[in-house]
Write a protein that holds these residues in place. Structure first.
Motif, mmCIF file in Angstrom:
data_model
loop_
_atom_site.group_PDB
_atom_site.id
_atom_site.type_symbol
_atom_site.label_atom_id
_atom_site.label_comp_id
_atom_site.label_asym_id
_atom_site.label_seq_id
_atom_site.Cartn_x
_atom_site.Cartn_y
_atom_site.Cartn_z
ATOM 1 N N LYS A 36 41.613 70.142 41.032
ATOM 2 C CA LYS A 36 41.835 68.950 41.881
ATOM 3 C C LYS A 36 41.368 69.035 43.327
ATOM 4 N N ASN A 37 41.712 70.194 43.832
ATOM 5 C CA ASN A 37 41.352 70.298 45.218
ATOM 6 C C ASN A 37 39.880 70.911 45.246
ATOM 7 N N GLY A 38 39.336 71.084 44.230
ATOM 8 C CA GLY A 38 37.847 71.644 44.437
ATOM 9 C C GLY A 38 37.831 73.039 44.630
ATOM 10 N N LEU A 39 38.910 73.733 44.198
ATOM 11 C CA LEU A 39 38.922 75.321 44.282
ATOM 12 C C LEU A 39 39.334 76.027 43.102
ATOM 13 N N SER A 40 39.205 76.976 42.725
ATOM 14 C CA SER A 40 39.703 77.733 41.596
ATOM 15 C C SER A 40 40.929 78.558 42.133
ATOM 16 N N PHE A 41 41.938 78.839 41.117
ATOM 17 C CA PHE A 41 43.185 79.441 41.740
ATOM 18 C C PHE A 41 42.692 80.510 42.549
ATOM 19 N N LEU A 42 41.964 81.526 42.228
ATOM 20 C CA LEU A 42 41.453 82.346 42.936
ATOM 21 C C LEU A 42 41.124 82.185 44.330
ATOM 22 N N CYS A 231 54.424 76.121 44.202
ATOM 23 C CA CYS A 231 54.326 74.515 43.898
ATOM 24 C C CYS A 231 53.054 74.479 44.769
ATOM 25 N N ILE A 232 52.172 73.366 44.238
ATOM 26 C CA ILE A 232 50.918 72.950 44.718
ATOM 27 C C ILE A 232 50.623 71.666 44.737
ATOM 28 N N ASN A 233 49.733 70.951 45.261
ATOM 29 C CA ASN A 233 49.393 69.581 45.203
ATOM 30 C C ASN A 233 50.778 68.734 45.796
ATOM 31 N N SER A 234 51.025 68.795 46.661
ATOM 32 C CA SER A 234 52.463 68.317 47.065
ATOM 33 C C SER A 234 51.990 66.894 47.706
ATOM 34 N N GLN A 258 32.940 66.909 49.762
ATOM 35 C CA GLN A 258 34.154 67.315 48.998
ATOM 36 C C GLN A 258 35.164 67.679 50.128
ATOM 37 N N HIS A 259 36.465 67.514 50.037
ATOM 38 C CA HIS A 259 37.221 68.063 51.051
ATOM 39 C C HIS A 259 38.252 69.113 50.208
ATOM 40 N N LEU A 260 37.948 70.428 50.584
ATOM 41 C CA LEU A 260 38.687 71.285 50.109
ATOM 42 C C LEU A 260 39.984 71.359 50.228
#
Lengths: 1295, 135
Positions: A36-42, A231-234, A258-260
């Motif tokens: 969702k943030n345009g990022l992988s977990f890594l 917790c992410i995407n707060s 794209q906003h990282l």
């Protein structure tokens, strides 16, 4: 230098590259949340995995704890923990390079970079930023190899999402051995690693309840400390824009829209930060400490200590023959070697370099003994790096790295990548120590077969050379070129151009011509392939004049160049076109002010020659030297004197040399001058205001020429000539260009333009590259600046004479006499007057009379029978003077003015004839009041006949001479008819000894033929005494002998007529000798004709005569006296008594001085004798006349030899009483006045019959010194002795 | 005889005044510029090395792949440079010494301007003969 090794670029690099690896295992739902943030977990974690100030206390093997400040974790997905694919790696490399190339595109059009710029930018590391990327990529290509332990994961991060069903099971599944990297499975590393469990909760999905519940569950399963919740995407539904986006540097390919991390708020970020910090400091570092301590104990137990070492050595020896393949998996994680290596790497990563070093060294020898070369090299590499970080033993560090590099290289392709990495570290280390030169050589060694990495390495090497102190610029250039070639090989044209452009900055102006050509030609080609033709042409221009290259290369260069020019689709205009080469020193400008020239050759003649010729004709300078200043200033206004003057409507000629340096032919067309003309508008101040039409005085040549091309139509101010020509291989031609001004004003010749092969226009500015101008005239203007020499005052049109001499042949035979006509024309409507003419060689060219025009040559020279002496004897002194045309001569309009000239080719050789004609303007007022027309002709005179005369006194008569004429035809083809021989002077008469038919049976003299003929020459003067006054030579009368048979119809030519006598006069002056005024000299003129008319175009077919003048032939012999013995030839006597014979000797004094002569006779037996003795009596029979004939023959020979008395009668063998005696006075003295003769009586007594030689007498002569002529006689002796010459007397017994 | 050998004389102003390909190998079109590049770049090394020794013969000072550059520096800082692939050190030394003598003879010519191009064909043939003899 006390720089902390860790703070150097290599230190930072090592910190990044050799740091603990954390293997991340995540479920798909976790990734989904993060995306969702345009990022992988890594990627989300990555920015927070390096710590600048972690400040963790560490205690390894020693008891002393220390604190770690900088720390970094490398996070990798489990799927990435494997040796990367080589092809993928290469593709990535290419991407990096291509991307960098695109960025540089804008610079390609700009000018070549300066070295100083390159130096500055490479020092700051700016242009090589993508190099670091590239190098990093190269290093990454060998990560996770099994022979090194620092890439082995030390921990494993297992991540599951709170949305996952059964997260506990998911965790177990994640660490399923089937999916784990091969490193862990094949035994290369210990599969028991630190595991950390993380539960990710997406706050957008709902409250935290389920997550906390799951966490508790996890904690109970895996242990409380190893589990965490993230917790992410707060940030609910609001997209956040981070001021300093921490992810940006890690994800370069993200699109700007794209906003990282747009859903991650501050709390999330700090939570991630805490997580990573916690993971590092509380889990990973303590775990590694623990591991080090355990391993260290094991190693100490098995390998440290004396006993263990002995045991190890023994054991190794036994193992030696077993192990052959070094890459085999003989070293499992449990083997002591692997453990030592792991221990070393762990210690290295925790910065306990001492410990690491000791372990590396321990293992190094083992691997070496085992011949496990790859591992050995890896350990050596680490030892080197450890030494570097410890900042001790630099030599050792270098040695170890080199050793590692070499070992890797020896492994072949498998070690290539490792070698590259090792090399890069080595290079970095050298760079840190400012050993750029060594670094460059390592770069060079790193290059493999792969062109792309090699290209980048070479380019980096070149920058290293640049950074060496002092800079090695030539190496820099060379490596740039090499790099460029490699770039070209892998189609990185832009990079290739970039490197070559940098190279040009170094190699610019080099005299190493092959280098220059190579660089410019290739860069030109590459620009052309990028369709940047303008720049391409600019570079190609540099290689055009490649005379040192082979013919094929030259053709290749030229063809490519023309192709590129064609592709541009327009005609290029180039300021410095090198083809063809212009020889600026050959620049020759011919303009006509008051000096005009009939031909180019006349213009190229030295001015001084003309000046000396014209000195007497031109009124201004020579006549009144006392006030020349005044005169001159009156003559021409000051302004005109200072600049060159030319006349409107008359062309200014410019000659310039074009040279083709190539071995192939080139064609140039439209060669013309570039000129400017400022029209004079105001009569009063012609210099002040220039016509604005072409008032373009700046040196912008491009602009200027377009300007000129526009106006060179009909109504322009001047007319230019255009020349097309083709230059063969290596040819040099001189092009004659003209500019004809049409109006008054100021004309400036700027330069020359031409078109090469119909597509490229070249310019050459005369002034800008001015070397030395060779202006023909104007030596007095030497002080003027070059600009002024190309600048002309154009004055209004004035008359100009055109002149030529018709029909002047190019080749003539010596002696040819021919009539020519001088033709003068005046094109202008104004008349010219006061004509004068001067000729340089009056011996060759004579000015005739007006009547000659109408007469027929050579008939006009024929002697008229009746008329006595025509008074045609003309101006004999004219030759050195100026010839004045008649006063009434006006040349005007279209009517040509004709005047006869006589040409006589006096001597063989090359003759330049200069003729100058002076004239004054008629009814026109101008700054130029008079002009001179200068004509110049070259004449080749070929040898024709060689004529020589020999004169000897006749022994039979005084005052008679025998003349022998030897004529040799020197030509190879021509035949001559000898027509007449004339003697000049009225006191001589000449006649033939034989009729002409007997001498010339063929009537002609063939090529190469020679003949002699004899003439009798008689002096007409009274022999008697010197009383008749010596007549002056004023009117030479001639006596002629026809050499052609009587019936041939030709009459005798009168040598006293105008051209002949004039030329004869010149010849007399030319052949002048000391005997001037001597009456004993005679001039001969031989007139002949060529029999057949030559077809050679060089010859002229006009009617002609050939005259040979032989002047001052002396009739006198060596002695001033001549004598003649006269008496009876044959006598009959009865010899009852002796016979007395009376003889008479006549002595003639031919000299101009009074001479005393003593004649002595003697009767010595030695000299005198009877010639034939007794035989004479027998032969005296009347029928036998042979003996007499013999004698007469002797007589003839004597005459011819001209040295009477030198051959004495041979002493006879018959020693007897002398058969005769002189009976007169034995000695007689006489005094002889000049030109007088005296007779002496002689007497001999003969006793018996026979033939006698009466030569035994001697004449002593003595010139009177009192005479004033002494100085003329210097060449002669004052006194001398003459032997008598034989006089034969025959006495016969009378019956 | 070396298969590749490029001999060049560089004046003190770094201008090549004499060039000759004296190798026995067939002449390649691009070899000429490669050789020039190598020798030109080697001047940088000569510049450093020439002042470190009193000997005129500097031995092999630079290499590019399998091509070696040997240099001989005269007292007037004219550099005789040979690019070669053979390892005949003594021969090269003798070659340099004899060419040096020839060069001195050229210098003695009053019509030769030092530093200008050597165009004497006699010199050229002599150098080539020496190359055949020693290399």
């Amino acid at each position: 230098m006390t720089v902390d090794p860790a703070n150097t670029s290599l230190g930072r690099m090592l910190l990044e590259e050799i740091s603990p690896v954390v293997m991340v295992l995540s479920t798909p739902l976790v990734e989904e949340d993060c995306l969702k943030n345009g990022l992988s977990f890594l990627q989300m974690l990555n920015p927070f995995s390096s710590f600048n100030n972690i400040d963790v206390p560490v205690r390894t093997a020693s008891d002393q704890p220390y604190r770690l400040q900088k720390f970094k974790l490398r996070l990798y997905y489990a799927s990435d923990v494997k040796q990367p694919n080589l092809e993928v790696g290469k593709k990535k490399l290419k991407e990096i390079v291509t991307e960098a190339g695109e960025k540089d595109l804008s610079e390609l059009c700009s000018d070549a970079p300066q070295i100083s710029n390159a130096l500055v930018s490479s020092e700051s590391g700016n242009p090589s930023s993508w190099f670091q990327c590239f190098n990093k990529q190269l290093v990454h290509m060998v990560s996770f190899s099994d022979h090194e332990a620092f890439d082995h994961p030390v921990a494993c991060l297992l991540v599951a999402s709170s949305k996952d069903e059964q997260p506990i099971n998911r965790f177990v599944d994640l660490f399923n051995t089937n999916k784990l990297p091969s490193l862990l499975n094949d035994g290369a590393m210990d599969p028991k690693i630190l595991k950390h469990y993380l539960l990710v909760h997406d706050n957008q999905d709902g409250p935290l309840d389920r997550a906390t519940k799951l966490l508790a569950e996890m904690r109970s399963t895996f242990g409380s400390s190893d589990c965490q919740l993230l917790c992410i995407n707060s940030s609910q539904n609001v997209q956040l824009k981070h001021q300093e986006n921490p992810w940006a540097p890690y994800k370069s390919d993200a699109s700007p829209s794209q906003h990282l991390g747009c859903f991650l708020n501050v709390d999330d970020i700090s939570e991630i930060k805490d997580l990573m910090q916690d993971l590092s400091s509380k889990h990973i570092i303590p775990y590694m400490e623990q591991k080090i301590r355990v391993l260290n104990q094991q190693v100490s137990a098995t390998r440290k200590g004396f006993r263990n070492q002995i045991k190890n050595l023994w054991w190794r020896k036994g193992k030696e023959d077993v192990v052959d393949s070094p890459t085999g998996s003989m070293y499992t994680f449990s083997s002591i070697e692997s453990q030592i290596r792991v221990l070393g790497d762990c210690a290295f990563m925790l910065r306990d370099y001492e410990l690491a070093l000791s372990n590396y060294r321990l293992i190094s020898t083992d691997y070496k003994l085992d011949k496990a070369w790859k591992r050995y090299a890896g350990v050596q590499e680490m030892i080197g790096l450890t030494y570097f970080l410890l900042d001790q033993s630099r030599k050792e560090a270098e040695y170890c790295l080199e050793n590692a590099f070499n070992t890797y290289s020896k492994l072949g392709s498998s070690g290539q990548q490792n070698a590259t990495r090792c090399g890069l570290w080595w290079i970095e280390m050298l760079k840190t120590r400012d050993q750029y030169k060594e670094a460059a050589t390592v770069y060079f060694r790193v290059c493999g077969e792969d062109p792309l990495p090699s290209a980048v390495m070479l380019e980096q090497a070149s920058y290293c050379y640049l950074l060496t102190k002092p800079s090695m610029l030539r190496k820099y250039g060379f490596h740039l070129v090499l790099a460029g070639d490699h770039y070209k090989k892998c189609d990185q044209i832009k990079h290739a151009i970039r490197t070559y452009r940098s190279a040009i900055s170094v190699l610019k102006g080099t005299t190493w011509n092959h280098i220059k050509d190579h660089v410019h030609f290739h860069i030109g080609q590459w620009y052309a392939s990028l369709e940047m033709y303008d720049v391409a042409v600019k570079h190609m221009l540099e290689v055009l004049a490649c005379s040192h290259q082979s013919k094929t290369t030259q053709e290749f260069f030229l063809r490519d160049f023309l192709q590129i020019v064609q592709k541009t689709g327009k005609t290029f205009e180039v300021m410095k076109l090198q083809l063809p080469v212009i020889n600026i020193s050959s620049l020759k400008i011919i303009f006509e002010d008051n000096r005009t020239y009939a031909s180019p050759s006349a213009a190229s003649t030295r001015e001084s020659l003309w000046r000396s010729l014209e000195e007497e004709m031109i009124p201004s300078f020579s006549t009144a030297r006392t006030n020349w200043l005044e005169l001159q200033s009156k003559l021409i206004p000051k302004k005109y004197r200072e600049s060159n003057v030319c006349v409107a409507g008359e062309a200014v000629k410019v000659g310039i040399e074009f040279k083709n340096p190539l071995q192939i032919a080139i064609s140039i067309s439209g060669v013309s001058l570039i000129c400017q003309l400022w029209q004079k508008t105001d009569e009063g101040t012609p210099d002040g205001n220039k016509s604005s039409e072409e008032n373009d005085n700046d040196d912008n040549c491009e602009k200027l020429t377009t300007n000129i091309r526009d106006i060179s139509s009909d109504d322009s101010l001047f007319i230019l000539s255009e020349v097309d020509c083709s230059l063969g291989a290596g040819e040099t031609i001189t092009v004659q260009l003209t500019v004809t001004p049409r109006v008054e004003g100021t004309l400036q010749i700027v330069g020359v333009r031409w078109k090469l092969s119909g597509s490229v226009v070249g310019f050459h500015n005369f002034q800008s590259i001015y070397v030395k101008k060779n202006v023909v005239k104007g030596s007095r203007k030497a002080k003027l600046s070059p600009n002024d020499n190309l600048k002309f005052m154009v004055i209004k049109s004035i008359p100009r004479l055109h002149g030529s001499i018709q029909p002047l042949p190019e080749k003539v035979y010596a002696g040819t006499l021919q009539q020519l006509v001088l033709e003068l024309r005046n094109q202008s409507e104004y008349p010219v007057k006061n004509l004068k003419m001067k000729v340089s060689h009056s011996r060759f060219l004579n000015i005739g009379n007006r009547e000659n025009l109408t007469t027929q040559f050579p008939a006009c020279l024929e002697k008229e029978r009746d008329s006595g002496q025509s008074g045609a004897l003309a101006n004999s002194d004219m030759s050195h003077d100026v010839f004045l045309f008649p006063e009434d001569t006006l040349i005007q309009g279209k009517m040509p003015f004709l005047w006869p000239l006589w040409l006589r080719a006096a001597v063989p050789g090359y003759i330049s004839l200069y003729i100058s004609i002076y004239y004054e303007m008629g009814d026109i007022s101008s700054v130029i009041r008079y002009r001179t027309l200068r004509l110049h002709y070259n004449l080749q005179v070929l040898p024709s006949l060689d004529v020589s005369f020999q004169i000897s006194p006749s022994p039979l008569r005084l005052q008679q001479f025998l003349v022998r004429m030897d004529v040799v035809n020197r030509t190879s083809t021509e035949s001559f008819q000898l027509h007449q021989l004339s003697s000049v002077g009225n006191q001589w008469e000449i006649s033939l000894l034989q009729p002409p038919d007997s001498i010339f049976p063929l009537h002609s003299l063939k090529a190469g033929q020679g003949l002699s003929c004899f003439f009798m020459l008689k002096s007409c003067r009274k022999l008697s005494n010197s009383e008749d006054t010596i007549s002056s030579i004023s009117t030479p009368l001639a006596s002629d002998v026809r050499l052609v048979p009587q019936g041939s119809g030709d009459s005798v030519y009168d040598i006293t007529r105008s051209p002949l006598v004039d030329f004869h006069h010149c010849e007399r002056l030319q052949q002048e000798s000391s005997q001037q005024g001597d009456l004993n000299v005679i001039d001969f003129i031989l007139i002949s004709r060529m029999l057949k008319i030559n077809a050679d175009p060089g010859f002229c077919n006009a009617p002609h005569l050939i005259s040979h003048h032989s002047c001052h032939c002396s009739v006198a012999s060596a002695a001033p006296i001549s004598w003649l013995v006269e008496g009876p030839g044959t006598l009959h006597h009865n010899f009852s008594s002796f016979c007395e014979v009376k003889l008479k000797m006549t002595i003639y004094n031919s000299s101009g001085a009074t001479t005393f002569v003593r004649m002595k006779t003697f009767d010595s037996a030695g000299n005198v004798g009877r010639l034939t003795g007794v035989n004479a009596i027998q032969s005296a029979t009347p029928g036998n006349q042979a003996g007499w004939h013999d004698v007469s023959l002797v007589n003839d020979i004597k005459v011819a030899s001209n040295v009477p008395g030198t051959q004495l009668g041979k002493p006879l063998s018959l020693e007897s009483v002398c058969p005769f005696i002189w009976s007169g006075p034995s000695s007689t003295n006489v005094q002889l006045e000049p030109k007088s003769s005296v007779e002496i009586p002689l007497q001999v007594c003969v006793f018996s019959p026979g033939t006698y030689d009466l030569s035994n007498y001697v004449l002593n002569w003595n010139l009177s010194p009192s005479n004033g002529r002494g100085n003329h006689e210097e060449g002669r002796q004052a006194s001398g002795t003459c032997q008598g010459y034989p006089y034969y007397i025959t006495l016969l017994q009378s019956a | 005889m070396a298969t590749t050998a490029c001999f060049i004389i560089v004046s003190r102003n770094d201008i090549p005044i004499y060039e000759a390909e004296v190798g026995s190998a067939a002449k390649r079109e691009d070899a000429a510029q490669l050789h020039q590049f190598i020798l030109h770049a080697a001047l940088d090394i000569v510049q450093d090395l020439a002042w470190t020794t009193s000997a005129m013969y500097l031995k092999a000072i630079d290499r590019f792949n399998d091509l070696v550059v040997s240099v001989y520096v005269t007292a007037g800082h004219t550099r005789l440079m040979l690019l070669h692939d053979s390892r005949n050190d003594d021969g090269i030394k003798s070659f340099f010494q004899e060419v040096h003598e020839l060069y001195i003879k050229i210098l003695l010519n009053p019509l030769y301007l030092p530093g200008s191009r050597i165009t004497s064909s006699h010199f050229d043939t002599k150098v080539r003969a020496l190359a055949r003899k020693y290399l």
